[in-house]
Design an enzyme around this catalytic site. Structure first.
Site: not given
Lengths: 260, 467
Positions: A158, A145
């Protein structure tokens, strides 16, 4: 095996309930993939979602797989290869986004999320790499990501797990050079999925289908990494270099969705 | 250090076919005689082993990802030619070496594929054909015996009379019945290294086909080059037909050197080419020149063996002009009577989303008794395409496969690199017969290739678990 025109015959999705994982499988099935194995925690739920793939002409099987159960990864993955034969593409699609403020209240939950996103991906990734090496071919698609490119105040648990995953995938890609197998690292921005449902959309938002289309194209080009959308590559080239105070302001603005 | 050398020797090697697509990492060994082939098969890893010659099959027939590949080019012995033209050669002997050895003695290989760089073992495994198929059949028709190293460790010799079942299962069996360590071939007597060639330039596909229908029987060799990129008349072409020239056809001055056959490779393709080099414009330009260069009609021209049979061999590694993506060849055959299907396929391929770079049409004669051999009586069309991924070429070729199957035809396994598994049985109706023999000679599946896995040729690789 992936044929001369880039068509994968069989695909394994680790995190078989993931929207992006299923979208990638859908793209590959439309292209001619005939066997899809979905591995995840809820075989029943996956079987329901597998219907579209079956309608499109694929044989779909589901197997139980828990990203957090690191001790079981090698055995589960080896069994998948033994039972279903070679896989041309393996998609490492599992991951949890979590809620940053909840993590800060409950550090153990944050630790578990990181175990799934990073430690689980490391053991599953290495277990897959072993199998791909043994078959002398195949591609591992790792869903990283852009959040891993530079940690932000509002998602650094995250983000840091994806930073670790991204570094791992890059290293694995080097390790597999000359083995006939390879890695594709996918770095999407904000993707509208059930994982991000309810969050304000950020700039450069894409859909699972956009990610899947980019992955299909990157597999054809035998690329090592792909950004979705592609211009995020240049955006993050700049963002990584910004001084922290400036980055803080950019991150805060994008988090409030002011660019929309 | 000797230890280091052994380690380097055992590093897996990335192999592809001639099309340079779909690489896989294989452990390569180089047996020098039959005993070493046997030993390699006995100790083959779980993913098995497959023989490889000069790597001229286009797809993945001679590679075995994660398994063993036996580079058999060390088995290149060539015996002396008997009075009746029989010669016994090693399975790894290139047809090039063989013809250079026998032409000076007044013999020629009975079947020449489009390149002289294939081994005898490879020619048997693909049961290759040449421009004389309509008259002389495929390669294995001219093989009088083959010695195979079987997966069991046994070495056995089979002939069309004795062990016929295994003989014909090996013909066109893609190397999955055993490794050809030796074969005896019946050669063709020739008086010179030249051919007498008639050339006709044709206006369109119909004229090309009509000429071939009328006249092919009068010639030993016949092949048509087609231009699929011409806007006005796709399928126009150049038909070349001929036979070996008798010594008397040569000018008196060169008769003494009539059998002086020394083929040369004149140039080499550059080591790197951009993937876009072979595109519709460049192909159209090339085709236009090639077409115009050909005479409208010419009779009894003397052409050398290398110019007539192996024009592409003049450039070494010509497969590199397609760049790193590689290329593929679509070769199918449709039975006589399915001319409409052939026209349909030609028009589909002419309009394909990749440039049809090189197209060849020829007529096949009688099929061999082999259950898996490609040629059946009919028209065979071969078209080279750049391996344009994501272009939609895969869908067009799938549609052509359908047309081929519906007409009772098939696709050539030695060229294939993309076919759908489910069509195999429809294309090769004797597949089960062949699989039965494979199961008998190789019950533990010691022989395996990427082709076998991709198409489940041997029928043993179905998933253990179903959805």
């Amino acid at each position: 095996m992936t044929d001369a025109l880039g068509r994968a015959r069989s695909v394994l999705v680790l995190g078989g309930g993931s929207d992006i994982g299923l979208a990638i499988a859908g793209r590959l099935v439309a292209r001619g993939t005939r066997r899809v194995v979905l591995a995840g925690r809820h075989p029943q739920a996956m079987a329901e979602r597998a219907r579209d793939l079956q309608v499109a002409g694929a044989d779909v099987a589901t197997i139980p797989f828990d990203a957090a159960d690191i001790g079981a990864h090698e055995k589960t993955i080896a069994a998948a290869f033994a039972d279903f034969g070679d896989f041309d593409v393996v998609v490492l699609a599992f991951g949890v986004l979590g809620d940053q403020s909840a993590f800060e209240q409950e550090p153990a939950a944050a630790g578990l999320a990181v175990v799934v996103n990073y430690a689980g991906a490391v053991s599953a990734g290495l277990a897959v790499a072993k199998q791909l090496r043994a078959q002398g071919r195949g591609r591992l698609v790792v869903l990283s990501s852009v959040a891993g490119q530079r940690a932000r105040r509002d998602n650094f648990v995250y983000g840091s797990s994806k930073a670790g995953l991204d570094a791992f995938a890059l290293g694995l890609s080097e390790a597999l050079r000359g083995s006939g197998a390879g890695v594709l690292i996918v770095r999407p921005g904000f993707v509208r999925t059930k994982m991000t449902a309810g969050r304000p959309p950020a700039p450069f938002t894409s859909s699972s289908e956009d990610v899947a289309a980019a992955v299909e194209d990157a597999l054809d080009r035998e690329a090592t990494a792909v950004w979705v959308p592609a211009k995020l590559r240049w955006v993050f080239l700049v963002l990584r270099l910004l001084p922290q105070p400036l980055f803080r302001r950019v991150a805060a603005r994008s988090a409030r969705g002011e660019h929309q | 250090m000797p230890g280091e050398e052994a380690a380097a020797g055992s590093a897996p090697q990335l192999l592809t076919g001639w099309g340079r697509t779909s690489p896989s990492a294989c452990d390569v060994v180089h047996p020098q005689h039959a005993a070493e082939v046997r030993a390699a098969l006995q100790t083959a890893p779980p993913r098995g082993g497959i023989a490889r010659g000069l790597g001229r099959s286009y797809g993945d027939a001679a590679q075995n990802g994660g398994g063993l590949v036996l580079d058999c080019t060390g088995l290149r012995s060539i015996g002396s030619v008997s009075g009746e033209g029989l010669v016994t050669v090693g399975g790894g002997a290139p047809l090039d070496d063989l013809s250079q050895a026998v032409v000076p003695q007044g013999w020629f290989i009975p079947v020449s594929p489009g390149t002289r760089f294939v081994t005898v073992g490879g020619a048997i495994a693909a049961d290759v054909h040449g421009k004389n198929h309509h008259r002389d059949g495929s390669f294995c028709r001219h093989v009088t015996s083959m010695t195979l190293a079987l997966p069991s460790g046994e070495v056995c010799t089979v002939t069309p009379e004795d062990g016929a079942e295994l003989f014909w299962a090996t013909a066109g069996g893609m190397g999955l019945t055993g490794v050809v360590v030796q074969a005896t071939i019946r050669l063709l007597p020739v008086q010179s290294r030249f051919l007498l060639v008639d050339t006709n330039r044709t206006r369109d596909l119909d004229e090309t086909m009509a000429l071939m229908e009328q006249g092919d029987e009068a010639y030993r060799y016949s092949v048509a080059w087609l231009d699929l990129t011409s806007r006005r008349s796709p399928g126009r072409g150049v038909l070349t037909r001929g036979d070996h020239a008798p010594a008397t056809a040569l000018p008196a001055s060169s008769r003494s050197r009539a059998l002086d056959y020394r083929p040369r490779t004149r140039l080499a393709a550059p080591p790197w080419a951009p993937p876009w080099l072979v595109n519709r414009l460049s192909v159209r330009t090339f085709n236009e020149v090639w077409f115009r260069k050909a005479p409208a009609e010419r009779r009894a021209e003397l052409q050398s063996i290398e110019a007539f049979f192996y024009p592409l061999d003049a450039a070494a590694a010509w497969n590199r002009v397609y760049g790193r993506r590689g290329f593929l060849q679509y070769q199918c055959v449709v039975p006589f009577g399915a001319e409409e299907t052939l026209r349909h396929i030609v028009s589909k391929l002419a309009a394909a989303p990749a440039a049809p770079a090189l197209t060849v049409l020829k007529r096949f004669g009688e099929a061999s008794p082999s259950p898996l051999s490609f040629p059946i009586p009919g028209w065979t069309l071969a078209v080279d395409f750049p391996a344009a991924r994501g272009s939609g070429l895969d869908a067009v070729l799938d549609e052509c496969d359908r047309l081929v199957v519906d007409a009772g035809g098939r696709v050539y396994l030695a060229k294939d690199a993309r076919m759908r598994q489910d069509l195999l049985r429809l294309m090769y109706p004797h597949l089960d017969e062949w699989r039965k023999i494979v199961r008998r000679v190789d019950p533990h599946r010691r022989l395996a290739s990427d082709l076998d896995r991709r198409l489940d040729l041997t029928g043993t690789r179905r998933a253990r678990k179903q959805g």
